[in-house]
Design a protein around this motif. Structure first.
Motif, short mmCIF file in Angstrom:
data_model
loop_
_atom_site.label_atom_id
_atom_site.label_comp_id
_atom_site.label_asym_id
_atom_site.label_seq_id
_atom_site.Cartn_x
_atom_site.Cartn_y
_atom_site.Cartn_z
N UNK A 93 0.83 -1.20 0.00
CA UNK A 93 0.00 0.00 0.00
C UNK A 93 0.87 1.26 0.00
N UNK A 94 2.15 1.07 -0.26
CA UNK A 94 3.09 2.18 -0.20
C UNK A 94 4.14 2.04 -1.30
N UNK A 95 4.54 3.18 -1.83
CA UNK A 95 5.67 3.22 -2.75
C UNK A 95 6.75 4.05 -2.07
N UNK A 96 7.92 3.46 -1.95
CA UNK A 96 9.03 4.05 -1.21
C UNK A 96 10.11 4.46 -2.20
N UNK A 97 10.59 5.68 -2.08
CA UNK A 97 11.62 6.21 -2.98
C UNK A 97 12.88 6.51 -2.19
N UNK A 98 14.00 6.10 -2.73
CA UNK A 98 15.30 6.43 -2.14
C UNK A 98 16.07 7.25 -3.17
N UNK A 99 16.30 8.52 -2.85
CA UNK A 99 17.02 9.44 -3.73
C UNK A 99 18.44 9.63 -3.23
N UNK A 100 19.39 9.66 -4.13
CA UNK A 100 20.76 10.07 -3.84
C UNK A 100 20.99 11.36 -4.62
N UNK A 101 21.25 12.43 -3.89
CA UNK A 101 21.34 13.76 -4.50
C UNK A 101 22.76 14.28 -4.31
N UNK A 102 23.38 14.71 -5.40
CA UNK A 102 24.74 15.25 -5.35
C UNK A 102 24.82 16.49 -6.24
#
Length: 105
Positions: A93-102
């Motif tokens: 019931x969830x969409x999880x996002x992992x961002x790496x920002x540089x």
């Protein structure tokens, strides 16, 4: 309240990391979306092995960060809040996002 914009949207420690003079710093950002409208379609298409998956949140957030001069990579995951030993009983019931920002070099 302080207004934060551009690459300075995180706390002071993350701002220092992403603004490091050698350009090697990065920040990880986690975003959870509960009951997204595209969840059913994304699960169906992903289950069929297609390379396309309807995802509007991840690319939109990545584009916002890129617009202010960041290099962004992200992964998305489907999350079921209940553990079930049978993988066929997967009801996320969830969409999880992992961002790496540089910073762009």
């Amino acid at each position: 309240d302080e207004e934060r914009s551009g690459l300075k949207v995180f706390d002071e420690l993350d701002d220092e990391e992403i603004s490091s003079p050698n350009g090697a710093g990065s920040v990880n950002c986690l975003v959870s979306i509960f009951d997204p409208a595209s969840l059913g379609g994304s699960l169906q298409i992903t289950g069929e092995g297609s390379r396309f998956s309807p995802d509007f949140v991840g690319p939109t957030l990545a584009a916002l960060f890129e617009r202010v001069g960041a290099k962004v990579d992200f992964e998305s995951y489907f999350v079921d809040p209940v553990y079930r030993p049978n993988p066929k009983d997967f009801f996320p019931n969830e969409r999880f996002y992992q961002f790496t920002i540089a910073r762009k070099s």
